[in-house]
Write an enzyme that holds these catalytic residues in place. Sequence first.
Site, PDB file in Angstrom:
ATOM      1  N   LYS A 115      54.665  40.946  35.250  1.00  0.00           N
ATOM      2  CA  LYS A 115      53.674  41.824  34.626  1.00  0.00           C
ATOM      3  C   LYS A 115      54.301  42.701  33.553  1.00  0.00           C
ATOM      4  O   LYS A 115      53.685  42.960  32.527  1.00  0.00           O
ATOM      5  CB  LYS A 115      52.985  42.709  35.669  1.00  0.00           C
ATOM      6  CG  LYS A 115      51.961  41.966  36.506  1.00  0.00           C
ATOM      7  CD  LYS A 115      51.036  42.941  37.212  1.00  0.00           C
ATOM      8  CE  LYS A 115      50.056  42.220  38.121  1.00  0.00           C
ATOM      9  NZ  LYS A 115      49.280  43.145  38.963  1.00  0.00           N
ATOM     10  N   LYS A 197      48.018  28.583  39.999  1.00  0.00           N
ATOM     11  CA  LYS A 197      46.998  29.127  40.886  1.00  0.00           C
ATOM     12  C   LYS A 197      45.827  29.677  40.074  1.00  0.00           C
ATOM     13  O   LYS A 197      46.026  30.290  39.025  1.00  0.00           O
ATOM     14  CB  LYS A 197      47.652  30.261  41.687  1.00  0.00           C
ATOM     15  CG  LYS A 197      46.842  30.764  42.850  1.00  0.00           C
ATOM     16  CD  LYS A 197      47.600  31.843  43.607  1.00  0.00           C
ATOM     17  CE  LYS A 197      46.892  33.183  43.467  1.00  0.00           C
ATOM     18  NZ  LYS A 197      47.339  34.223  44.360  1.00  0.00           N
ATOM     19  N   LYS A 200      42.001  35.516  38.486  1.00  0.00           N
ATOM     20  CA  LYS A 200      40.968  36.224  37.750  1.00  0.00           C
ATOM     21  C   LYS A 200      41.483  36.795  36.440  1.00  0.00           C
ATOM     22  O   LYS A 200      40.705  37.254  35.619  1.00  0.00           O
ATOM     23  CB  LYS A 200      40.340  37.319  38.614  1.00  0.00           C
ATOM     24  CG  LYS A 200      41.295  38.321  39.246  1.00  0.00           C
ATOM     25  CD  LYS A 200      40.492  39.212  40.176  1.00  0.00           C
ATOM     26  CE  LYS A 200      41.113  40.106  41.180  1.00  0.00           C
ATOM     27  NZ  LYS A 200      42.442  40.243  41.550  1.00  0.00           N
TER      28      LYS A 200
HETATM   29  P1  AMP Z   1      44.443  38.592  44.006  1.00  0.00           P
HETATM   30  O1  AMP Z   1      43.159  38.205  43.362  1.00  0.00           O
HETATM   31  O2  AMP Z   1      45.604  37.846  43.440  1.00  0.00           O
HETATM   32  O3  AMP Z   1      44.612  40.070  44.122  1.00  0.00           O
HETATM   33  O4  AMP Z   1      44.375  38.047  45.501  1.00  0.00           O
HETATM   34  C1  AMP Z   1      43.557  38.610  46.501  1.00  0.00           C
HETATM   35  C2  AMP Z   1      43.454  37.655  47.662  1.00  0.00           C
HETATM   36  O5  AMP Z   1      42.797  36.433  47.262  1.00  0.00           O
HETATM   37  C3  AMP Z   1      44.782  37.226  48.246  1.00  0.00           C
HETATM   38  O6  AMP Z   1      44.657  37.187  49.656  1.00  0.00           O
HETATM   39  C4  AMP Z   1      45.019  35.853  47.713  1.00  0.00           C
HETATM   40  O7  AMP Z   1      45.708  35.039  48.593  1.00  0.00           O
HETATM   41  C5  AMP Z   1      43.619  35.308  47.532  1.00  0.00           C
HETATM   42  N1  AMP Z   1      43.619  34.409  46.364  1.00  0.00           N
HETATM   43  C6  AMP Z   1      43.598  34.792  45.070  1.00  0.00           C
HETATM   44  N2  AMP Z   1      43.595  33.712  44.262  1.00  0.00           N
HETATM   45  C7  AMP Z   1      43.632  32.625  45.076  1.00  0.00           C
HETATM   46  C8  AMP Z   1      43.658  31.222  44.836  1.00  0.00           C
HETATM   47  N3  AMP Z   1      43.638  30.718  43.604  1.00  0.00           N
HETATM   48  N4  AMP Z   1      43.678  30.392  45.901  1.00  0.00           N
HETATM   49  C9  AMP Z   1      43.699  30.895  47.158  1.00  0.00           C
HETATM   50  N5  AMP Z   1      43.673  32.205  47.448  1.00  0.00           N
HETATM   51  C10 AMP Z   1      43.638  33.067  46.422  1.00  0.00           C
END
Ligand code: AMP
Length: 332
Positions: A115, A197, A200
């Site tokens: 980041k 992955k 968002k």
């Molecule tokens: P984040 O959006 O990265 O803050 O992730 C929040 C939660 O969503 C975490 O528990 C991640 O493991 C899950 N998560 C986010 N993106 C993915 C993805 N592409 N596939 C599976 N789980 C995700």
Amino acid sequence: MEDKKKVIFSGIQPSGDLTIGNYLGALINWSALQNDYDSYYCVVDLHALTIRQEPKELRARTLKNIAIYVASGLDPEKNTLFIQSHVPAHSEAAWLLNCFCYMGELGRMTQYKDKSQKVGESVSAGLFTYPVLMAADILLYNTDLVPVGADQKQHIELARDLAIRFNNLYSPTFTIPEPYIADTGAKIMDLQEPEKKMSKSADNPNAYILILDPPEVIRKKISRAVTDDLGVVRYNEAQPGVSNLISILSTITNKKPEEIVKDYEGIGYAKFKSDVADALVAELQPVQNRVKELLEDKTYMESIYKSGAEKANYVANKTLRKMQKKLGIIPR
Ligand code: AMP
Ligand code: TRP
């Protein structure tokens, strides 16, 4: 007496709209755990501030995320749903833990390295100490398990290290948390670059599907998803795009990827993609309708996050008082 339930804590930043990665990889798994654990799910608005936010959007997204938690199946009676900034103990405990965390430890965090490279010159101190606030989030609730994606494992290691350090220097204060990387929830990949992955924060909106994307947008994004020119629906490393669509369908339908592969023997990508899109639309439409209803009911929304904060404040303050006492801070 009933055995004390194990404590789960997790948080999602309101820094972008939630994707089907969050839904299929996190939210539906969380709902499945709600009867067996004492769970805290937090919208970590203070973490989101480590990157510049538009105040109006941050406000809207924070509420939207609470609504999405509930609409995805998290019962506000069974889970403690709250907004991080509504529990001041998080900021206070983060300061205390900052005084026990080494610069070198924070400098090694890969998320910080990634980041800070992106924002260049204007790296805030908040971005650097972000994992300490996360450690405070977790440790204040005597958390046993932290369901997160694999990318957060390093941050949880740090929370464990800080907890152990504090416990050793003073006396047992914190439960040592474990990461909980569920193998049931699929890892959903980027629709344009399926080696990455789904996130968002991707620049290209065709790379992700938002939980609140309208049906026609979902259909368009799936139809544009990158596949390959092999033309067979198979689940393997050589076909990351197709395999990702299989994972999505598999998670929604509870069918094994192999079964899906069988179902689509001799069937082309166009039909396969349109079925994936249909399944997603059918899965998300009730969630979207519920989110809309919830956001229109301000009183109910307020009652959810206020009673969540009340319970969270009670538990968090108890732990904070313990920390303060051991450190020599005079009780208020
Ligand atoms: P984040 O959006 O990265 O803050 O992730 C929040 C939660 O969503 C975490 O528990 C991640 O493991 C899950 N998560 C986010 N993106 C993915 C993805 N592409 N596939 C599976 N789980 C995700
Ligand atoms: N850093 C986490 C992420 O980006 C969000 C988060 C903040 C979190 N505090 C937490 C996750 C506490 C689990 C527990 O995904």
